[in-house]
Motif scaffolding. Structure first.
Motif, PDB file in Angstrom:
ATOM      1  N   GLY A  32       0.806  -1.255  -0.027  1.00  0.00           N
ATOM      2  CA  GLY A  32       0.027   0.015  -0.262  1.00  0.00           C
ATOM      3  C   GLY A  32       0.910   1.330  -0.117  1.00  0.00           C
ATOM      4  N   GLU A  56      -3.721   4.556   3.932  1.00  0.00           N
ATOM      5  CA  GLU A  56      -4.959   3.892   3.894  1.00  0.00           C
ATOM      6  C   GLU A  56      -5.151   3.706   5.421  1.00  0.00           C
ATOM      7  OE1 GLU A  56      -3.565   0.699   1.268  1.00  0.00           O
ATOM      8  OE2 GLU A  56      -3.778   1.977  -0.340  1.00  0.00           O
ATOM      9  N   ASP A  58      -7.269   1.332   6.813  1.00  0.00           N
ATOM     10  CA  ASP A  58      -7.465   0.081   7.083  1.00  0.00           C
ATOM     11  C   ASP A  58      -6.314  -0.826   6.917  1.00  0.00           C
ATOM     12  OD1 ASP A  58      -7.318   0.548   4.291  1.00  0.00           O
ATOM     13  OD2 ASP A  58      -8.521  -1.019   3.731  1.00  0.00           O
ATOM     14  N   LYS A  59      -5.415  -0.460   6.280  1.00  0.00           N
ATOM     15  CA  LYS A  59      -3.813  -1.202   6.411  1.00  0.00           C
ATOM     16  C   LYS A  59      -2.897  -0.578   7.525  1.00  0.00           C
ATOM     17  CE  LYS A  59      -4.185  -2.408   1.621  1.00  0.00           C
ATOM     18  NZ  LYS A  59      -3.693  -2.610   0.583  1.00  0.00           N
TER      19      LYS A  59
END
Length: 126
Positions: A32, A56, A58-59
């Motif tokens: 990512g 990001e 969510d990561k």
């Protein structure tokens, strides 16, 4: 030690850690959009805080967990690449400055968009 030397070492640690993470680690959690924004090495060269920015949400947790698990490997690789007496103990910290900057840019864009709309209405009324 002079502050200039510590600053140079900090920048070199940042560059090398970034290269190690991107080139040598094969953990699938490390993917990512992320960047190593800065490194702060203590005056005695024993510890280094490495600031990681992840765009990001969510990561973020998975990436930070993967880096904490791999910090021994990263430290050993850093020791091989740099010629300093002590290889610093790495402490990974999540840096939210870029995320905050994006948030501020959105707020400014919304504010400027609202002002432009009110200016257009003022010009049309007379």
């Amino acid at each position: 030690m002079s502050y200039q030397r510590i600053d140079r070492i900090s920048e070199e640690v940042r560059r090398e850690v970034d290269a190690i993470i991107r080139d040598e680690l094969s953990d699938p959690r490390i993917s990512g959009t992320f960047s190593v924004t800065r490194a702060e090495v203590t005056g005695d060269l024993r510890y280094a805080k490495i600031y990681i920015s992840v765009l990001e949400d969510d990561k973020r947790d998975a990436l930070m967990a993967a880096l904490k698990n791999a910090k021994g490997f990263i430290r050993r690789s850093l020791g091989k690449r740099m010629i300093i007496r002590y290889t610093p103990e790495l402490i990974f910290v999540c840096d939210k400055n870029i995320e905050y900057g994006v948030h501020i840019a959105k707020v400014l864009a919304e504010t400027l968009g609202t002002e432009e709309r009110t200016d257009d209405r003022d010009e049309q009324e007379p």
